[in-house]
Design a protein around this motif. Structure first.
Motif, mmCIF file in Angstrom:
data_model
loop_
_atom_site.group_PDB
_atom_site.id
_atom_site.type_symbol
_atom_site.label_atom_id
_atom_site.label_comp_id
_atom_site.label_asym_id
_atom_site.label_seq_id
_atom_site.Cartn_x
_atom_site.Cartn_y
_atom_site.Cartn_z
ATOM 1 N N ARG A 3 0.855 -1.182 0.000
ATOM 2 C CA ARG A 3 0.000 0.000 0.000
ATOM 3 C C ARG A 3 0.889 1.229 0.000
ATOM 4 O O ARG A 3 1.852 1.305 0.750
ATOM 5 C CB ARG A 3 -0.885 -0.011 1.249
ATOM 6 N N CYS A 4 0.568 2.164 -0.870
ATOM 7 C CA CYS A 4 1.378 3.375 -0.950
ATOM 8 C C CYS A 4 1.003 4.310 0.200
ATOM 9 O O CYS A 4 -0.159 4.604 0.419
ATOM 10 C CB CYS A 4 1.130 4.059 -2.285
ATOM 11 N N ARG A 5 2.010 4.774 0.939
ATOM 12 C CA ARG A 5 1.746 5.656 2.074
ATOM 13 C C ARG A 5 2.219 7.086 1.820
ATOM 14 O O ARG A 5 2.302 7.904 2.727
ATOM 15 C CB ARG A 5 2.447 5.111 3.322
ATOM 16 N N THR A 6 2.564 7.349 0.575
ATOM 17 C CA THR A 6 3.083 8.672 0.231
ATOM 18 C C THR A 6 1.940 9.682 0.118
ATOM 19 O O THR A 6 0.856 9.335 -0.341
ATOM 20 C CB THR A 6 3.814 8.581 -1.126
ATOM 21 N N TYR A 7 2.191 10.905 0.543
ATOM 22 C CA TYR A 7 1.233 11.980 0.284
ATOM 23 C C TYR A 7 1.471 12.454 -1.138
ATOM 24 O O TYR A 7 2.617 12.612 -1.568
ATOM 25 C CB TYR A 7 1.443 13.138 1.265
ATOM 26 N N ARG A 22 2.168 6.942 -10.672
ATOM 27 C CA ARG A 22 3.212 6.109 -10.071
ATOM 28 C C ARG A 22 3.874 6.901 -8.953
ATOM 29 O O ARG A 22 4.288 8.045 -9.137
ATOM 30 C CB ARG A 22 4.253 5.671 -11.096
ATOM 31 N N CYS A 23 3.949 6.250 -7.797
ATOM 32 C CA CYS A 23 4.510 6.924 -6.625
ATOM 33 C C CYS A 23 6.014 7.112 -6.803
ATOM 34 O O CYS A 23 6.728 6.184 -7.168
ATOM 35 C CB CYS A 23 4.226 6.092 -5.378
ATOM 36 N N ASN A 24 6.490 8.328 -6.538
ATOM 37 C CA ASN A 24 7.920 8.627 -6.690
ATOM 38 C C ASN A 24 8.720 8.199 -5.465
ATOM 39 O O ASN A 24 9.916 8.401 -5.404
ATOM 40 C CB ASN A 24 8.119 10.122 -6.965
ATOM 41 N N ILE A 25 8.040 7.606 -4.485
ATOM 42 C CA ILE A 25 8.768 7.156 -3.297
ATOM 43 C C ILE A 25 8.805 5.631 -3.223
ATOM 44 O O ILE A 25 9.868 5.037 -3.216
ATOM 45 C CB ILE A 25 8.178 7.820 -2.034
ATOM 46 N N CYS A 26 7.627 4.977 -3.252
ATOM 47 C CA CYS A 26 7.651 3.515 -3.143
ATOM 48 C C CYS A 26 7.550 2.826 -4.504
ATOM 49 O O CYS A 26 7.780 1.629 -4.607
ATOM 50 C CB CYS A 26 6.541 3.027 -2.214
ATOM 51 N N GLY A 27 7.185 3.558 -5.552
ATOM 52 C CA GLY A 27 7.128 2.975 -6.887
ATOM 53 C C GLY A 27 5.803 2.314 -7.230
ATOM 54 O O GLY A 27 5.598 1.857 -8.351
HETATM 55 ZN ZN LIG Z 1 4.162 5.265 -2.513
#
Ligand SMILES: [Zn+2]
Length: 612
Positions: A3-7, A22-27
Motif C-alpha cells: 500500500r502506498c503511504r506517500t502523500y 506512479r509513486c515517486n517514493i515507493c514505486g
Molecule cells: Zn508510494
C-alpha cells in the motif's frame, strides 16, 4: 500487495491520461479515484495542477481526519517549574524568571483554551492554587519528598483566560515571596514528578528553571567535575549522563506529550550532561547562563524565554521522513525520541526545531535520476486543529563525481559533520571525533580532485590531482573544518568547563546550517571604519545580500572581514558574532575619535566594560 503511504506531491508521475499515478517514493502504481480525476496536458501534467496546492507546491498542510487522533486535540499548555532556593533568589534569577514568564504569557499564540500551572521548589515542593476570581494564589507546601502528595490537578493547572489576574498577581509577588529564603537545597526530581502528575493528562510545554545541582530526592546528582580528565580520552565519561533518572523520566514525559525546555543558571558545576537528557529526548531545548548577572545576562534570558513561549508551536506531534526506494535514511540528528524504527516523537515542534538526517543508497548503482524526500509532521496547532504538514523535495541524482563535488555545499557538510562528530565524541572520544572531522574533509577534497581512493585505471594520476583546483563550492571547507575542531564542543586541552562543553554540544546538535556556520566560524565586523550606511536600514529597492543586513528593517551591518589573528591590529575595533555570543574587540591604540564616537570616552582607560 504494497500500500502506498506517500502523500501526493508535485513530483509523482501521472500516466494513462491521468487515470493512474506512479509513486515517486515507493514505486507503486495507484488508481486515481474518479472524483479526483483530471486530464493531462502535453507535458503529462494535470491540467488542474495550478489550482491544486498538493500537486503544485512543495509544502502543504492537511486537516487530519478523525483517525489521526487518539484523543481530542489538546489545548496549548505551559507548566513552569521554578527553583526558588537561595542561589536563584540572590543572583536575581527568580525576579527575571517572573518577569520573563509574565511578558511571554501576554503574547502566547493560541486561543482562549490555553492552560498554565506553576510549581516552585527548594527543599520542598510548593503548589499554587490559581482559581479564577480568588484574590491571590493559595500556596501548598509539601516537604515529604518520598511520598509526594499532589493536590487536585484541576486547581493547579488552570485556564489562563479565567485566571489571568491571579496568575499575574502570583508572578508579580513571586520574587518577594522568597526574598528571605535561606534554603540552599534543591529537590528538582520530586518537583518534576509533581509537575508531571499535574500535567500528564494534558501534555504541553514544561519550562524548568534550575540554579543549583539537585541534591534531594529522585534525580539527585553527584559532583563529577574533574579538570584532570578534560581533553583526555576519558572525558566522554562526564559528557554522558551520570544518572539515568533524567533519561527515564524524559521517556515518560514524551509518552505524555510533555516537552521540557530547561534553563540553567549554574554558578558551579551543575551536571548539564545529566539534566540535558530531559530536553534532548522530549524535543525541547537547553539554555544555559553561567554566572548569571541579572543586569548583563537578564535581557538575553528574558528574550530567549519570550521566544520559547511566543513562537509558533506544534503540540503532540510525530514526524516521519520517507525517501525514494533504493535509498534509505540511516541516521537522524536532533532532539527527539524515536518510536519504532523511524517515527520521531515530538511532544512539541516549533519554528526553531531542526532535524538532520543522512541518506544512503542501498544499491551500488543508482538508476533513479531523482531522489524524493518527503516529511510528514502530524500535530495539533495552538488553535486546536489536528493537522499534517507535508514537505516534499526532489533532488537530482548524479553518477558524476565532478558534478556532485561542484554542487556540494560546504556549510551544509560542516553542519552535518559536526552533528555526526558529537555522537562519535560520546560513543568514543573527542579525540576520535576531531580525527573524523579532519578525515572527512580530506576525503571530500581528495574526491573533488578526482581521486577515488581506489587507485587503478580511470582515476587521475597523483600529479594531475595535485594540479586540479578545488571547486568553488568547497573552497571554504578546510577553513570550516579547522574552525570546527577549535569549537568549544571539540577543542582539546583542559580549559573548557564540562557544563560549557555540554551546552555547546546541545546547541550544535539542533543548529540549522547558517546558525552553525556562524557558531563554528563567527563573523567579524569591522567597527573602526564603518561607513555612513552602517546601522541604518538599507535603501529601499536596492538588492542586498542577506548576510550583509540584519532584522526585519534590513539594517546594514558593518563590513565583515576575514576572521584571522593578523587582522587584530591595535588600531582596530571589531565585533565578533557567533550567533550565540558577541564579543567586542578593542585595540589598545584605537584612535581617540573612535573611542569617543563609540563609548563617549577618550581612551580605553576611561571605559567601563559594564557600561559598554
Ligand atoms: Zn508510494
Amino acid at each position: 500487495m504494497l500500500r502506498c503511504r506517500t502523500y501526493i506531491n508535485p513530483f509523482v508521475n501521472w500516466i494513462e491520461n491521468g487515470r493512474r499515478w506512479r509513486c515517486n517514493i515507493c514505486g507503486v502504481l495507484n488508481d486515481v479515484p474518479s472524483a479526483y480525476f483530471c486530464h493531462l496536458d502535453e507535458q503529462g501534467r494535470r491540467r488542474d495542477a495550478d489550482t491544486r496546492p498538493e500537486i503544485s507546491e512543495a509544502v502543504v498542510e492537511y486537516i487530519a481526519p478523525a483517525e489521526y487522533m487518539v484523543r481530542p486535540p489538546q489545548p496549548p499548555a505551559y507548566f513552569f517549574v521554578i527553583d526558588v532556593s537561595l542561589q536563584a533568589v540572590q543572583s536575581g534569577v527568580l525576579a527575571r524568571v517572573a518577569e520573563g514568564i509574565k511578558s511571554g504569557l501576554v503574547d502566547l499564540t493560541g486561543d482562549d483554551r490555553t492552560m498554565v500551572g506553576f510549581i516552585t521548589y527548594d527543599n520542598s515542593v510548593h503548589y499554587y492554587v490559581l482559581r479564577g476570581g480568588s484574590s491571590g494564589p493559595q500556596m501548598l507546601v509539601v516537604s515529604d519528598l518520598a511520598n509526594l502528595f499532589v493536590p487536585a490537578p484541576e486547581d493547579l493547572f488552570v485556564n489562563l483566560a479565567d485566571s489571568r489576574d491571579v496568575v499575574h498577581n502570583f508572578l508579580d509577588s513571586l520574587p518577594d515571596m522568597f526574598s528571605k529564603n535561606q534554603v540552599r537545597d534543591s529537590c528538582l526530581g520530586p518537583a518534576l514528578k509533581a509537575a508531571f502528575t499535574v500535567s500528564k493528562q494534558v501534555g504541553g510545554k514544561m519550562c524548568v528553571f534550575q540554579s543549583a545541582m539537585p541534591n534531594l530526592g529522585d534525580g539527585t546528582l553527584q559532583f563529577r567535575e574533574n579538570p584532570r580528565i578534560m581533553g583526555t580520552q576519558e572525558e566522554y565519561q562526564i559528557l554522558r549522563p551520570g544518572n539515568m533518572w533524567y533519561k527515564d523520566t524524559a521517556l515518560e514525559f514524551s509518552k505524555a506529550q510533555i516537552c521540557v525546555d530547561m534553563f540553567l543558571f549554574p554558578f558551579h558545576y551543575i551536571d548539564a550532561a545529566s539534566l540535558g537528557e530531559l530536553p534532548r529526548r522530549t524535543a525541547g531545548q537547553l539554555y544555559s547562563y553561567p554566572s548569571f548577572d541579572a543586569t548583563t545576562d537578564g535581557p538575553k534570558f528574558v528574550s530567549e524565554l519570550r521566544r520559547t513561549l511566543t513562537r509558533e508551536t506544534a503540540f503532540e506531534a510525530v514526524m516521519r521522513v520517507r525517501c525514494t526506494k533504493g535509498f534509505k535514511i540511516n541516521h537522524f540528528y536532533g532532539n527527539f525520541h524515536i518510536r519504532g524504527t523511524d517515527l520521531l516523537a515530538l511532544p512539541n515542534c516549533t519554528s526553531d526545531s531542526v532535524f538532520g538526517f543522512e541518506i544512503q543508497h542501498d544499491e551500488h548503482n543508482v538508476n533513479n535520476s531523482v531522489l524524493t524526500v518527503q516529511s510528514a509532521l502530524l500535530y495539533t496547532s495552538s488553535e486546536g486543529q489536528r493537522r499534517i504538514r507535508v514537505h516534499t523535495q526532489a533532488l537530482a541524482v548524479s553518477n558524476s563525481q565532478q558534478e556532485i563535488m561542484e554542487t556540494a555545499d560546504a556549510e551544509t557538510i560542516t553542519c552535518l559533520v559536526s552533528k555526526r562528530a558529537l555522537e562519535i565524541s560520546l560513543s568514543n572520544s573527542i579525540d576520535t571525533a576531531r580525527t573524523k572531522i579532519q578525515q572527512t574533509c580530506i576525503d571530500i577534497l581528495r574526491s573533488a580532485k578526482g581521486g577515488g581512493g581506489y587507485g587503478g585505471a580511470g582515476y587521475p594520476s597523483q600529479q594531475q590531482q595535485e594540479e586540479k583546483e578545488i571547486p568553488a563550492s568547497l573552497k571554504l571547507l578546510p577553513l570550516y573544518t579547522l574552525a570546527l575542531i577549535k569549537n568549544v564542543a571539540f577543542r582539546g586541552g583542559n580549559d573548557v568547563h564540562p557544563d560549557e562543553r555540554v551546552q555547546a554540544r546541545m546547541r550544535m546538535a539542533c543548529m540549522y546550517v547558517p546558525d552553525c556556520r556562524y557558531f563554528v566560524y563567527p563573523r567579524m565586523l569591522s567597527i573602526h571604519d564603518m561607513d555612513g550606511s552602517a546601522g541604518r536600514p538599507a535603501a529601499e529597492g536596492v538588492e542586498v545580500k542577506p548576510s550583509t543586513v540584519a532584522g526585519k528593517l534590513k539594517v546594514v551591518l558593518p563590513k565583515a572581514v576575514n576572521l584571522s589573528g593578523e587582522r587584530l591590529l591595535a588600531s582596530c575595533v571589531f565585533l565578533v558574532d557567533s550567533g550565540v555570543d558577541m564579543f567586542l574587540w578593542v585595540g589598545s591604540a584605537a584612535g581617540e575619535e573612535v573611542f569617543n564616537s563609540l563609548f563617549g570616552v577618550n581612551s580605553i582607560e576611561g571605559c567601563s566594560s559594564a557600561e559598554v
